[in-house]
Design a protein around this motif. Structure first.
Motif, PDB file in Angstrom:
ATOM      1  N   ARG A 186       1.015  -1.314   0.050  1.00 42.57           N
ATOM      2  CA  ARG A 186       0.065   0.165  -0.111  1.00 42.57           C
ATOM      3  C   ARG A 186       0.778   1.192   0.044  1.00 42.57           C
ATOM      4  O   ARG A 186       0.380   2.288  -0.254  1.00 42.57           O
ATOM      5  CB  ARG A 186      -1.081   0.110   1.246  1.00 42.57           C
ATOM      6  CG  ARG A 186      -2.025  -1.253   1.361  1.00 42.57           C
ATOM      7  CD  ARG A 186      -2.535  -1.229   2.628  1.00 42.57           C
ATOM      8  NE  ARG A 186      -3.891  -0.490   2.598  1.00 42.57           N
ATOM      9  CZ  ARG A 186      -4.587  -0.719   3.631  1.00 42.57           C
ATOM     10  NH1 ARG A 186      -4.256  -1.226   4.651  1.00 42.57           N
ATOM     11  NH2 ARG A 186      -5.790   0.168   3.593  1.00 42.57           N
ATOM     12  N   TRP A 187       2.043   1.036   0.390  1.00 43.89           N
ATOM     13  CA  TRP A 187       2.933   2.360   0.362  1.00 43.89           C
ATOM     14  C   TRP A 187       3.319   2.763  -0.902  1.00 43.89           C
ATOM     15  O   TRP A 187       3.408   4.140  -1.227  1.00 43.89           O
ATOM     16  CB  TRP A 187       4.068   2.048   1.132  1.00 43.89           C
ATOM     17  CG  TRP A 187       4.029   1.927   2.792  1.00 43.89           C
ATOM     18  CD1 TRP A 187       2.568   1.889   3.455  1.00 43.89           C
ATOM     19  CD2 TRP A 187       4.888   1.645   3.751  1.00 43.89           C
ATOM     20  NE1 TRP A 187       2.928   1.718   4.881  1.00 43.89           N
ATOM     21  CE2 TRP A 187       4.166   1.667   5.070  1.00 43.89           C
ATOM     22  CE3 TRP A 187       6.176   1.525   3.893  1.00 43.89           C
ATOM     23  CZ2 TRP A 187       4.821   1.462   6.324  1.00 43.89           C
ATOM     24  CZ3 TRP A 187       6.871   1.040   5.052  1.00 43.89           C
ATOM     25  CH2 TRP A 187       6.112   1.169   6.197  1.00 43.89           C
ATOM     26  N   SER A 188       3.868   1.668  -1.801  1.00 45.15           N
ATOM     27  CA  SER A 188       4.392   2.326  -3.129  1.00 45.15           C
ATOM     28  C   SER A 188       3.042   2.118  -4.223  1.00 45.15           C
ATOM     29  O   SER A 188       3.205   2.426  -5.197  1.00 45.15           O
ATOM     30  CB  SER A 188       5.224   1.292  -3.458  1.00 45.15           C
ATOM     31  OG  SER A 188       4.982  -0.127  -3.504  1.00 45.15           O
ATOM     32  N   GLY A 189       2.072   1.541  -3.751  1.00 38.95           N
ATOM     33  CA  GLY A 189       0.894   0.834  -4.815  1.00 38.95           C
ATOM     34  C   GLY A 189       1.341  -0.177  -5.783  1.00 38.95           C
ATOM     35  O   GLY A 189       0.657  -0.399  -6.647  1.00 38.95           O
ATOM     36  N   ARG A 190       2.341  -0.862  -5.730  1.00 38.12           N
ATOM     37  CA  ARG A 190       2.909  -1.966  -6.321  1.00 38.12           C
ATOM     38  C   ARG A 190       2.546  -3.256  -5.839  1.00 38.12           C
ATOM     39  O   ARG A 190       2.216  -3.416  -4.612  1.00 38.12           O
ATOM     40  CB  ARG A 190       4.167  -1.963  -6.324  1.00 38.12           C
ATOM     41  CG  ARG A 190       4.796  -0.698  -7.278  1.00 38.12           C
ATOM     42  CD  ARG A 190       6.304  -0.656  -7.320  1.00 38.12           C
ATOM     43  NE  ARG A 190       6.743   0.664  -7.805  1.00 38.12           N
ATOM     44  CZ  ARG A 190       6.873   1.004  -9.167  1.00 38.12           C
ATOM     45  NH1 ARG A 190       6.786  -0.057 -10.038  1.00 38.12           N
ATOM     46  NH2 ARG A 190       7.500   1.890  -9.592  1.00 38.12           N
ATOM     47  N   ILE A 191       2.435  -4.197  -6.687  1.00 39.36           N
ATOM     48  CA  ILE A 191       2.211  -5.742  -6.435  1.00 39.36           C
ATOM     49  C   ILE A 191       3.514  -6.342  -6.031  1.00 39.36           C
ATOM     50  O   ILE A 191       4.565  -6.142  -6.685  1.00 39.36           O
ATOM     51  CB  ILE A 191       1.551  -6.457  -7.486  1.00 39.36           C
ATOM     52  CG1 ILE A 191       0.042  -6.007  -7.692  1.00 39.36           C
ATOM     53  CG2 ILE A 191       1.376  -7.899  -7.174  1.00 39.36           C
ATOM     54  CD1 ILE A 191      -0.533  -6.350  -9.120  1.00 39.36           C
ATOM     55  N   VAL A 192       3.366  -6.887  -4.650  1.00 37.24           N
ATOM     56  CA  VAL A 192       4.566  -7.656  -4.297  1.00 37.24           C
ATOM     57  C   VAL A 192       4.521  -9.187  -5.071  1.00 37.24           C
ATOM     58  O   VAL A 192       5.661  -9.427  -5.441  1.00 37.24           O
ATOM     59  CB  VAL A 192       4.553  -8.008  -2.751  1.00 37.24           C
ATOM     60  CG1 VAL A 192       5.637  -8.791  -2.241  1.00 37.24           C
ATOM     61  CG2 VAL A 192       4.557  -6.649  -1.985  1.00 37.24           C
ATOM     62  N   SER A 193       3.521  -9.780  -4.931  1.00 37.40           N
ATOM     63  CA  SER A 193       3.478 -10.988  -5.379  1.00 37.40           C
ATOM     64  C   SER A 193       2.325 -11.360  -5.969  1.00 37.40           C
ATOM     65  O   SER A 193       1.036 -11.065  -5.282  1.00 37.40           O
ATOM     66  CB  SER A 193       4.028 -12.078  -4.565  1.00 37.40           C
ATOM     67  OG  SER A 193       3.969 -13.433  -5.028  1.00 37.40           O
ATOM     68  N   ASN A 194       1.948 -11.960  -7.089  1.00 40.11           N
ATOM     69  CA  ASN A 194       0.546 -12.795  -7.336  1.00 40.11           C
ATOM     70  C   ASN A 194       0.900 -14.321  -7.303  1.00 40.11           C
ATOM     71  O   ASN A 194       0.218 -15.140  -7.901  1.00 40.11           O
ATOM     72  CB  ASN A 194       0.161 -12.303  -8.638  1.00 40.11           C
ATOM     73  CG  ASN A 194       0.841 -12.327  -9.684  1.00 40.11           C
ATOM     74  OD1 ASN A 194       1.903 -13.209  -9.548  1.00 40.11           O
ATOM     75  ND2 ASN A 194       0.476 -12.112 -10.750  1.00 40.11           N
ATOM     76  N   HIS A 195       2.044 -14.809  -6.699  1.00 40.20           N
ATOM     77  CA  HIS A 195       2.424 -16.262  -6.730  1.00 40.20           C
ATOM     78  C   HIS A 195       1.877 -16.781  -5.271  1.00 40.20           C
ATOM     79  O   HIS A 195       2.580 -16.426  -4.313  1.00 40.20           O
ATOM     80  CB  HIS A 195       3.706 -16.312  -6.878  1.00 40.20           C
ATOM     81  CG  HIS A 195       4.490 -17.777  -6.988  1.00 40.20           C
ATOM     82  ND1 HIS A 195       3.820 -18.802  -7.710  1.00 40.20           N
ATOM     83  CD2 HIS A 195       5.289 -18.394  -6.196  1.00 40.20           C
ATOM     84  CE1 HIS A 195       4.495 -19.604  -7.671  1.00 40.20           C
ATOM     85  NE2 HIS A 195       5.367 -19.573  -6.657  1.00 40.20           N
ATOM     86  N   THR A 196       0.750 -17.815  -5.465  1.00 42.19           N
ATOM     87  CA  THR A 196       0.241 -18.153  -4.045  1.00 42.19           C
ATOM     88  C   THR A 196       1.191 -18.843  -3.093  1.00 42.19           C
ATOM     89  O   THR A 196       1.075 -18.384  -1.878  1.00 42.19           O
ATOM     90  CB  THR A 196      -0.928 -19.016  -4.344  1.00 42.19           C
ATOM     91  OG1 THR A 196      -1.879 -18.354  -5.083  1.00 42.19           O
ATOM     92  CG2 THR A 196      -1.705 -19.712  -3.243  1.00 42.19           C
ATOM     93  N   PRO A 197       1.963 -19.593  -3.471  1.00 40.44           N
ATOM     94  CA  PRO A 197       2.885 -20.342  -2.618  1.00 40.44           C
ATOM     95  C   PRO A 197       3.749 -19.394  -1.698  1.00 40.44           C
ATOM     96  O   PRO A 197       4.022 -19.541  -0.706  1.00 40.44           O
ATOM     97  CB  PRO A 197       3.782 -21.303  -3.472  1.00 40.44           C
ATOM     98  CG  PRO A 197       2.773 -21.572  -4.439  1.00 40.44           C
ATOM     99  CD  PRO A 197       2.381 -20.313  -4.830  1.00 40.44           C
TER     100      PRO A 197
END
Length: 281
Positions: free
Chosen positions: A129-140
């Motif tokens: 939420r700080w940068s607005g970016r996605i960290v991961s969309n890899h569930t494991p």
């Protein structure tokens, strides 16, 4: 805030298949097929370097989950088991007409992460939420980070959900479930896997032993995702297992993602028919 992660995943699609101790093993070694990696995969990790990257901090992260998606259900249950629902925000997405603001937020996160991104929106997705970016969309990786630094655990203080001595068993069970305990698996393969799982529960109350672990989250979600209880067939231990975990406060009391907020176990949501594409694995 620099956008590089402090550490990156080294697991990818290579999951070591180990044996499960204490009774019949539902896992056997099988070669994994080669999987094409989609361009929309994002799998940075939560790190510890305060000078940059995605380090753990309360209320910094938000999870976008898709109604009707078994991976999203695994993550939602894990949040409850780890006591993270107050420190990690959760947004459920249904049809764009029902949840336009949520879809717009997720679209903005993908565009902030990948310049001029015009691909599909996929969930689950962990967003900074700080940068607005996605960290991961890899569930494991998301599940490992939830049970790791995001909940105050590390190698010296491992989470009870992922004890080091059961890591191989958890990954092996996950592979078995992905391969043979799905609505699309072959009938004979699914029946053989369910028989083995039913037999293993004769010797222990949970998937891998005496305590509830991440393996139970995976197993329970896989079983309820098969559909009505009739899909389990005449396997009383599996039926009792599903009912028993429905009574756990971290698990939904009905085995599906809810249509409206307020259902015990899984907050928020939308109809399963309106779910997003699942994020690549």
């Amino acid at each position: 805030m620099p956008e590089t992660a402090s550490r990156s995943s080294s697991t990818g699609n290579s999951i070591t298949c180990g044996s499960i101790s204490s009774g019949p093993s539902p896992c056997a070694t099988h070669p994994r097929p080669t999987v094409a990696v989609p361009s929309s995969r994002i799998h940075s990790r939560i790190g510890v370097g305060l000078a940059g990257g995605f380090y753990p901090a309360p209320h910094r992260y938000e999870l976008f989950l898709s109604a009707g998606c078994p991976r999203s259900l695994r993550i939602s249950i894990t949040l409850g088991l780890l006591g993270l629902r107050d420190s990690v925000a959760t947004t459920f997405l249904g049809h764009p007409a029902r949840t336009p603001e949520a879809h717009a937020s997720l679209r903005g996160a993908y565009e902030a992460t990948m310049h001029h991104y015009d691909g599909p929106l996929t969930a689950p997705a962990l967003c900074d939420r700080w940068s607005g970016r996605i960290v991961s969309n890899h569930t494991p990786d998301i599940l490992r980070d939830l049970a790791g630094l995001l909940s105050g655990h590390d190698e010296a203080r491992p989470s009870a959900l992922r004890p080091p001595e059961l890591t191989a068993g958890i990954e092996a069970l996950r592979e078995l479930l992905d391969r043979d305990v799905t609505p699309h698996a072959g009938t004979s393969e699914r029946s053989a896997a369910l028989d083995l799982l039913d037999q293993s529960l004769a010797l222990r109350p949970y998937a891998l032993g005496e305590e509830l672990t991440a393996g139970d989250v995976d197993l329970w979600v896989a079983l309820v995702h098969l559909g009505p209880v009739a899909a389990i067939g005449d396997r009383p231990r599996l039926q009792e297992y599903v009912r028993r975990l429905c009574g756990h406060p971290a698990f939904p009391d009905t085995p599906r993602m809810p249509e409206t907020p307020g259902t015990p176990g899984v907050p928020g949501g939308a109809a399963a028919a309106d779910s997003l594409p699942q994020a690549p694995t």
